[in-house]
Design a protein around this motif. Structure first.
Motif, PDB file in Angstrom:
ATOM      1  N   THR A   1      40.129  36.166  36.269  1.00  0.00           N
ATOM      2  CA  THR A   1      39.772  34.928  35.579  1.00  0.00           C
ATOM      3  C   THR A   1      40.039  33.683  36.431  1.00  0.00           C
ATOM      4  O   THR A   1      39.703  32.576  36.013  1.00  0.00           O
ATOM      5  CB  THR A   1      40.539  34.800  34.248  1.00  0.00           C
ATOM      6  OG1 THR A   1      41.953  34.913  34.488  1.00  0.00           O
ATOM      7  CG2 THR A   1      40.103  35.880  33.266  1.00  0.00           C
ATOM      8  N   ALA A   2      40.610  33.860  37.611  1.00  0.00           N
ATOM      9  CA  ALA A   2      40.795  32.717  38.508  1.00  0.00           C
ATOM     10  C   ALA A   2      39.457  32.205  39.026  1.00  0.00           C
ATOM     11  O   ALA A   2      39.331  31.032  39.406  1.00  0.00           O
ATOM     12  CB  ALA A   2      41.694  33.110  39.681  1.00  0.00           C
ATOM     13  N   THR A   3      38.448  33.084  39.039  1.00  0.00           N
ATOM     14  CA  THR A   3      37.143  32.692  39.585  1.00  0.00           C
ATOM     15  C   THR A   3      35.977  32.933  38.633  1.00  0.00           C
ATOM     16  O   THR A   3      34.864  32.466  38.891  1.00  0.00           O
ATOM     17  CB  THR A   3      36.863  33.465  40.889  1.00  0.00           C
ATOM     18  OG1 THR A   3      36.923  34.873  40.630  1.00  0.00           O
ATOM     19  CG2 THR A   3      37.884  33.107  41.957  1.00  0.00           C
ATOM     20  N   ASP A   4      36.209  33.684  37.546  1.00  0.00           N
ATOM     21  CA  ASP A   4      35.096  34.029  36.664  1.00  0.00           C
ATOM     22  C   ASP A   4      35.647  34.395  35.290  1.00  0.00           C
ATOM     23  O   ASP A   4      36.849  34.626  35.133  1.00  0.00           O
ATOM     24  CB  ASP A   4      34.304  35.210  37.237  1.00  0.00           C
ATOM     25  CG  ASP A   4      32.868  35.257  36.726  1.00  0.00           C
ATOM     26  OD1 ASP A   4      32.534  34.483  35.797  1.00  0.00           O
ATOM     27  OD2 ASP A   4      32.086  36.080  37.239  1.00  0.00           O
TER      28      ASP A   4
ATOM     29  N   THR B   1      32.118  41.769  39.015  1.00  0.00           N
ATOM     30  CA  THR B   1      33.091  42.032  40.082  1.00  0.00           C
ATOM     31  C   THR B   1      33.598  43.471  40.052  1.00  0.00           C
ATOM     32  O   THR B   1      33.708  44.123  41.093  1.00  0.00           O
ATOM     33  CB  THR B   1      34.286  41.063  39.957  1.00  0.00           C
ATOM     34  OG1 THR B   1      33.804  39.720  40.057  1.00  0.00           O
ATOM     35  CG2 THR B   1      35.304  41.321  41.057  1.00  0.00           C
TER      36      THR B   1
ATOM     37  N   GLU C   1      32.547  39.287  47.745  1.00  0.00           N
ATOM     38  CA  GLU C   1      32.683  38.998  46.329  1.00  0.00           C
ATOM     39  C   GLU C   1      33.890  39.679  45.703  1.00  0.00           C
ATOM     40  O   GLU C   1      34.481  39.158  44.749  1.00  0.00           O
ATOM     41  CB  GLU C   1      31.422  39.441  45.584  1.00  0.00           C
ATOM     42  CG  GLU C   1      30.159  38.730  46.032  1.00  0.00           C
ATOM     43  CD  GLU C   1      28.954  39.168  45.225  1.00  0.00           C
ATOM     44  OE1 GLU C   1      28.958  38.964  43.999  1.00  0.00           O
ATOM     45  OE2 GLU C   1      28.019  39.730  45.808  1.00  0.00           O
TER      46      GLU C   1
ATOM     47  N   ARG D   1      31.690  28.961  33.057  1.00  0.00           N
ATOM     48  CA  ARG D   1      31.991  30.398  33.055  1.00  0.00           C
ATOM     49  C   ARG D   1      31.765  31.003  31.669  1.00  0.00           C
ATOM     50  O   ARG D   1      31.257  32.110  31.535  1.00  0.00           O
ATOM     51  CB  ARG D   1      33.440  30.637  33.492  1.00  0.00           C
ATOM     52  CG  ARG D   1      33.712  30.298  34.942  1.00  0.00           C
ATOM     53  CD  ARG D   1      35.199  30.434  35.243  1.00  0.00           C
ATOM     54  NE  ARG D   1      35.556  29.822  36.513  1.00  0.00           N
ATOM     55  CZ  ARG D   1      36.794  29.681  36.954  1.00  0.00           C
ATOM     56  NH1 ARG D   1      37.813  30.125  36.219  1.00  0.00           N
ATOM     57  NH2 ARG D   1      37.034  29.108  38.119  1.00  0.00           N
TER      58      ARG D   1
ATOM     59  N   THR E   1      33.626  41.105  34.864  1.00  0.00           N
ATOM     60  CA  THR E   1      33.341  39.682  34.965  1.00  0.00           C
ATOM     61  C   THR E   1      31.854  39.458  34.746  1.00  0.00           C
ATOM     62  O   THR E   1      31.045  40.384  34.858  1.00  0.00           O
ATOM     63  CB  THR E   1      33.728  39.121  36.341  1.00  0.00           C
ATOM     64  OG1 THR E   1      32.899  39.731  37.341  1.00  0.00           O
ATOM     65  CG2 THR E   1      35.185  39.381  36.645  1.00  0.00           C
TER      66      THR E   1
END
Length: 445
Positions: free
Chosen positions: A112-115, A150, A186, A25, A146
């Motif tokens: 920030t959990a995914t990106d 996002t 997304e 990331r 992000t």
């Protein structure tokens, strides 16, 4: 510098990044911001996502701060809010980043959990050509998204949802519906969980900058002025411009704006202990320059050093000694005016919104107090540290590890007054000591 790193006095409290997912990331965000990536699989980041290890790898310590003006950042976790900011160019940058993270913590935690979240502290100045350009930096806006966009896509989805709701034939628009479904995969359901960052604009009023040799700008006080640690510019759009040689003028500026108070008048501090420690630092500097071994010193050793090197002690030491005798033994009151070398060592910032900036300035004006310099002006501390004799480096590092690292908030409160706790309520020391005396007047200059 290795000694400082080993004792946690440099690069301390950085966030360790080691998982492959976070490294990946980080690289996507770094590619998005700077067109670069790192081959490292294990590194540390500060509050802005800057990594000293990556800086060494890329041979660019400003890889997230082009021209030292518009600071970029990469957030991998909201825990970065507790980290320091390295390579500081503006005194306001860390406070702005921390406030931004805290005000948007729930949203940033979800993102920030995914990106990674990548962004920039944007102002109207791209590059500083002259000191005058600093006065154009009045407002800092944070632009963030992000690496995968996002927030941008969420805004687009919100627009499509509004279009779907308001256009009469939207129910039959297969293309619009398909776009909404793909985008929602997304962004999630933006109607129930809107993804939006708030509080992204900050005013930059009084501040310090590392540019142009170090400048303190105070345009937003009753009596504005600029204080220049480097070459004194003559084209600043402010009436008063001072350099360190103009001690009387600087003292009057601080006094007229009620920015400082004397240590011996301050509430909640043991003035005698603070004055004694400042004298010890002056003694250490004199002894170190005489190639004296400074290991394992106790109070009697410090007195012996002061006696043996009395001819080397600066005039500031003797002024502080007179003040200490008054504070602890009821000796005669010394009139220490602003042209005395001890003057700025006897001050601390008053409890105003400019407290941290003023304590930073006082560290510049009292350079033989390494504790104040380390706490209030780390950039200056690191720059100065490299020029010290090895014995002084070792003594100061050991002192800071022993006396400061074990209780940072307590040490700061003891030196500079009560500090706000995490809830925003003031925390006041129980043993308030009020020492009041006829403080010497500022000499006219």
């Amino acid at each position: 510098m290795i000694r400082l790193i080993e004792k946690g006095l440099m690069f301390g409290n950085l966030v360790h990044i080691s998982s492959p997912a976070l490294v990946e990331r980080y690289n996507r965000a770094l590619q998005h911001l700077a067109g670069k990536t790192t081959a490292l699989t294990d590194f540390h980041v500060d509050i802005s996502g800057y990594s000293p290890e990556v800086g060494i790898e890329l041979e660019d310590e400003l890889y997230l701060n082009p021209n030292g003006v518009n600071r970029q950042f990469i957030l991998l976790t909201t825990e970065q809010k507790r980290a320091p900011l390295l390579n500081v160019k503006f005194s306001t940058s860390r406070d702005i980043l921390r406030e931004f993270i805290e005000m948007n913590e729930a949203q940033l935690f979800a993102l920030t959990a995914t990106d990674a979240v990548a962004g920039e502290l944007v102002n109207s100045v791209i590059k500083l050509s002259t000191p005058r350009d600093l006065f154009n930096i009045k407002k800092i806006e944070i632009e963030a998204d992000t690496a995968g966009g996002t927030l941008r896509k969420a805004e687009q989805l919100a627009g499509m949802v509004e279009q779907f709701k308001t256009e009469e034939d939207a129910w039959f628009d297969d293309v619009l519906i398909a776009q909404m479904i793909e985008t929602a995969k997304e962004t999630g359901d933006v109607t129930r969980n809107p993804v939006r960052l708030r509080h992204t604009a900050f005013e930059q009023r009084n501040f310090w900058t590392a540019h142009f040799g170090g400048l303190y700008l105070f345009p937003d006080v009753d009596h504005p002025a600029a204080l220049c640690m480097g070459e004194k510019p003559d084209d600043l759009p402010i009436k008063y411009i001072f350099d360190p040689s103009q001690r009387n003028q600087i003292a009057k500026f601080l006094d007229y704006n009620d920015l400082v108070e004397s240590i011996v008048k301050a509430r909640g501090v043991d003035a005698a202990a603070i004055l004694q420690q400042k004298m010890d630092f002056l003694t250490i500097d004199a002894a170190a320059n005489a190639d004296v071994d400074l290991t394992g010193l106790d109070r009697s050793d410090m007195r012996r050093l002061a006696r043996n090197h009395s001819d080397r002690l600066p005039e500031a030491y003797h002024g502080l000694a007179q003040l200490l005798r008054w504070a602890s033994d009821g000796g005669p009151w010394p009139r220490i005016t602003s042209d005395h070398p001890a003057y700025f060592y006897t001050l601390r910032a008053a409890d105003t919104p400019n407290r941290d900036l003023v304590n930073m300035l006082l560290a510049d004006l009292a350079p033989l107090d390494p504790r104040q310099m380390f706490i209030c002006h780390k950039e200056l501390f690191y720059d100065t540290y490299v020029s010290w004799p090895e014995s002084k480096k070792a003594y100061v590092a050991d002192f800071l590890e022993r006396e400061y690292q074990v209780d940072k908030s307590g040490a700061r409160a003891a030196l500079f007054g009560h500090e706000p706790d995490m809830s925003g309520n003031d925390r006041v020391s129980d043993d308030i000591i009020a020492r009041v005396g006829p403080w010497g007047s500022v000499r006219k200059g």
